[in-house]
Scaffold this motif. Sequence first.
Motif, PDB file in Angstrom:
ATOM      1  N   ILE A 138       0.841  -1.196   0.000  1.00 33.63           N
ATOM      2  CA  ILE A 138       0.000   0.000   0.000  1.00 33.63           C
ATOM      3  C   ILE A 138       0.878   1.249   0.000  1.00 33.63           C
ATOM      4  O   ILE A 138       1.869   1.321   0.711  1.00 33.63           O
ATOM      5  CB  ILE A 138      -0.957  -0.018   1.219  1.00 33.63           C
ATOM      6  CG1 ILE A 138      -1.825  -1.276   1.182  1.00 33.63           C
ATOM      7  CG2 ILE A 138      -1.820   1.242   1.273  1.00 33.63           C
ATOM      8  CD1 ILE A 138      -2.628  -1.468  -0.094  1.00 33.63           C
ATOM      9  N   ALA A 139       0.501   2.234  -0.803  1.00 35.56           N
ATOM     10  CA  ALA A 139       1.263   3.475  -0.922  1.00 35.56           C
ATOM     11  C   ALA A 139       0.844   4.482   0.149  1.00 35.56           C
ATOM     12  O   ALA A 139      -0.289   4.451   0.638  1.00 35.56           O
ATOM     13  CB  ALA A 139       1.055   4.087  -2.306  1.00 35.56           C
TER      14      ALA A 139
ATOM     15  N   PRO B 106      -5.511  -4.096  -5.832  1.00 37.80           N
ATOM     16  CA  PRO B 106      -6.188  -2.811  -5.620  1.00 37.80           C
ATOM     17  C   PRO B 106      -5.349  -1.658  -6.168  1.00 37.80           C
ATOM     18  O   PRO B 106      -4.112  -1.700  -6.122  1.00 37.80           O
ATOM     19  CB  PRO B 106      -6.299  -2.697  -4.094  1.00 37.80           C
ATOM     20  CG  PRO B 106      -5.914  -4.018  -3.536  1.00 37.80           C
ATOM     21  CD  PRO B 106      -5.147  -4.747  -4.577  1.00 37.80           C
ATOM     22  N   ASP B 107      -6.019  -0.629  -6.683  1.00 42.79           N
ATOM     23  CA  ASP B 107      -5.324   0.524  -7.245  1.00 42.79           C
ATOM     24  C   ASP B 107      -4.507   1.274  -6.193  1.00 42.79           C
ATOM     25  O   ASP B 107      -3.656   2.091  -6.549  1.00 42.79           O
ATOM     26  CB  ASP B 107      -6.310   1.486  -7.909  1.00 42.79           C
ATOM     27  CG  ASP B 107      -6.880   0.929  -9.201  1.00 42.79           C
ATOM     28  OD1 ASP B 107      -6.474  -0.177  -9.629  1.00 42.79           O
ATOM     29  OD2 ASP B 107      -7.756   1.598  -9.784  1.00 42.79           O
ATOM     30  N   THR B 108      -4.738   1.023  -4.916  1.00 38.47           N
ATOM     31  CA  THR B 108      -3.976   1.667  -3.841  1.00 38.47           C
ATOM     32  C   THR B 108      -2.565   1.100  -3.732  1.00 38.47           C
ATOM     33  O   THR B 108      -1.731   1.662  -3.024  1.00 38.47           O
ATOM     34  CB  THR B 108      -4.674   1.487  -2.479  1.00 38.47           C
ATOM     35  OG1 THR B 108      -4.843   0.091  -2.242  1.00 38.47           O
ATOM     36  CG2 THR B 108      -6.010   2.179  -2.441  1.00 38.47           C
ATOM     37  N   ALA B 109      -2.291  -0.002  -4.415  1.00 42.71           N
ATOM     38  CA  ALA B 109      -0.978  -0.644  -4.326  1.00 42.71           C
ATOM     39  C   ALA B 109       0.050   0.112  -5.161  1.00 42.71           C
ATOM     40  O   ALA B 109      -0.235   0.542  -6.273  1.00 42.71           O
ATOM     41  CB  ALA B 109      -1.060  -2.095  -4.791  1.00 42.71           C
TER      42      ALA B 109
ATOM     43  N   VAL C 144       5.828  -3.001 -10.151  1.00 44.82           N
ATOM     44  CA  VAL C 144       5.739  -1.702  -9.490  1.00 44.82           C
ATOM     45  C   VAL C 144       4.671  -0.907 -10.215  1.00 44.82           C
ATOM     46  O   VAL C 144       4.626  -0.886 -11.450  1.00 44.82           O
ATOM     47  CB  VAL C 144       7.101  -0.974  -9.530  1.00 44.82           C
ATOM     48  CG1 VAL C 144       6.990   0.430  -8.974  1.00 44.82           C
ATOM     49  CG2 VAL C 144       8.146  -1.781  -8.782  1.00 44.82           C
ATOM     50  N   VAL C 145       3.798  -0.262  -9.451  1.00 42.77           N
ATOM     51  CA  VAL C 145       2.715   0.531 -10.022  1.00 42.77           C
ATOM     52  C   VAL C 145       2.962   1.987  -9.630  1.00 42.77           C
ATOM     53  O   VAL C 145       2.849   2.331  -8.454  1.00 42.77           O
ATOM     54  CB  VAL C 145       1.341   0.075  -9.484  1.00 42.77           C
ATOM     55  CG1 VAL C 145       0.221   0.853 -10.149  1.00 42.77           C
ATOM     56  CG2 VAL C 145       1.160  -1.424  -9.666  1.00 42.77           C
ATOM     57  N   GLY C 146       3.329   2.814 -10.582  1.00 44.69           N
ATOM     58  CA  GLY C 146       3.605   4.212 -10.259  1.00 44.69           C
ATOM     59  C   GLY C 146       4.925   4.350  -9.519  1.00 44.69           C
ATOM     60  O   GLY C 146       4.959   4.326  -8.298  1.00 44.69           O
ATOM     61  N   SER C 147       6.001   4.490 -10.224  1.00 48.77           N
ATOM     62  CA  SER C 147       7.346   4.446  -9.639  1.00 48.77           C
ATOM     63  C   SER C 147       7.619   5.535  -8.609  1.00 48.77           C
ATOM     64  O   SER C 147       8.520   5.399  -7.799  1.00 48.77           O
ATOM     65  CB  SER C 147       8.390   4.513 -10.748  1.00 48.77           C
ATOM     66  OG  SER C 147       8.254   5.724 -11.470  1.00 48.77           O
ATOM     67  N   SER C 148       6.854   6.597  -8.597  1.00 44.53           N
ATOM     68  CA  SER C 148       7.129   7.681  -7.644  1.00 44.53           C
ATOM     69  C   SER C 148       6.319   7.554  -6.349  1.00 44.53           C
ATOM     70  O   SER C 148       6.455   8.381  -5.461  1.00 44.53           O
ATOM     71  CB  SER C 148       6.843   9.038  -8.300  1.00 44.53           C
ATOM     72  OG  SER C 148       5.460   9.137  -8.598  1.00 44.53           O
TER      73      SER C 148
END
Length: 167
Positions: free
Chosen positions: A67-68, A104-107, A136-140
Amino acid sequence: MDKKALYALSYGVYVVTTWDNGRPTGCTANSAMQITSSPATIAVSVNRDNYTNGVIAESGHFAVNVIAEDSDPTVIGRFGFFSGRDTDKFDGVPYSVKGAMPVPDTACAYVCCKVVDKMETSTHTVFLGEVLDAGVVGSSRAPMTYAYYHNVIKGKTAKNAPTYQGD
């Protein structure tokens, strides 16, 4: 014994997901780690009282979703404080299928595994999973730590979490 010393161990915040006869389900977890690199193997601890535990045992597959920090904290609560027995935890939670598992998109990252072994403790099952896919989803996006969850978000610990101390 000062149990607060256990809080000094580093933890992340994860949503462990799987399929329940075609329906995505999962639970919040904070105890996951890489065991080996070749073959890549992950361990995750899931309370035996959690519905997700039995579904993982039955399906033989799971995904550890990191989770991000910028995630909506209600998603953590939804997966951590409700049971998949009587709640569709993915209702209203956007997700995609990656490595044949619900993510989940929160990951900000995911690791999809096939169960290769398990260890039973007095309250939890530690599932060992051979990694079949990861990304990896969204590297930043920064991964959320358990310390961030408690200190910044002011989140609570679910009674089924391995780190629960009756806070």
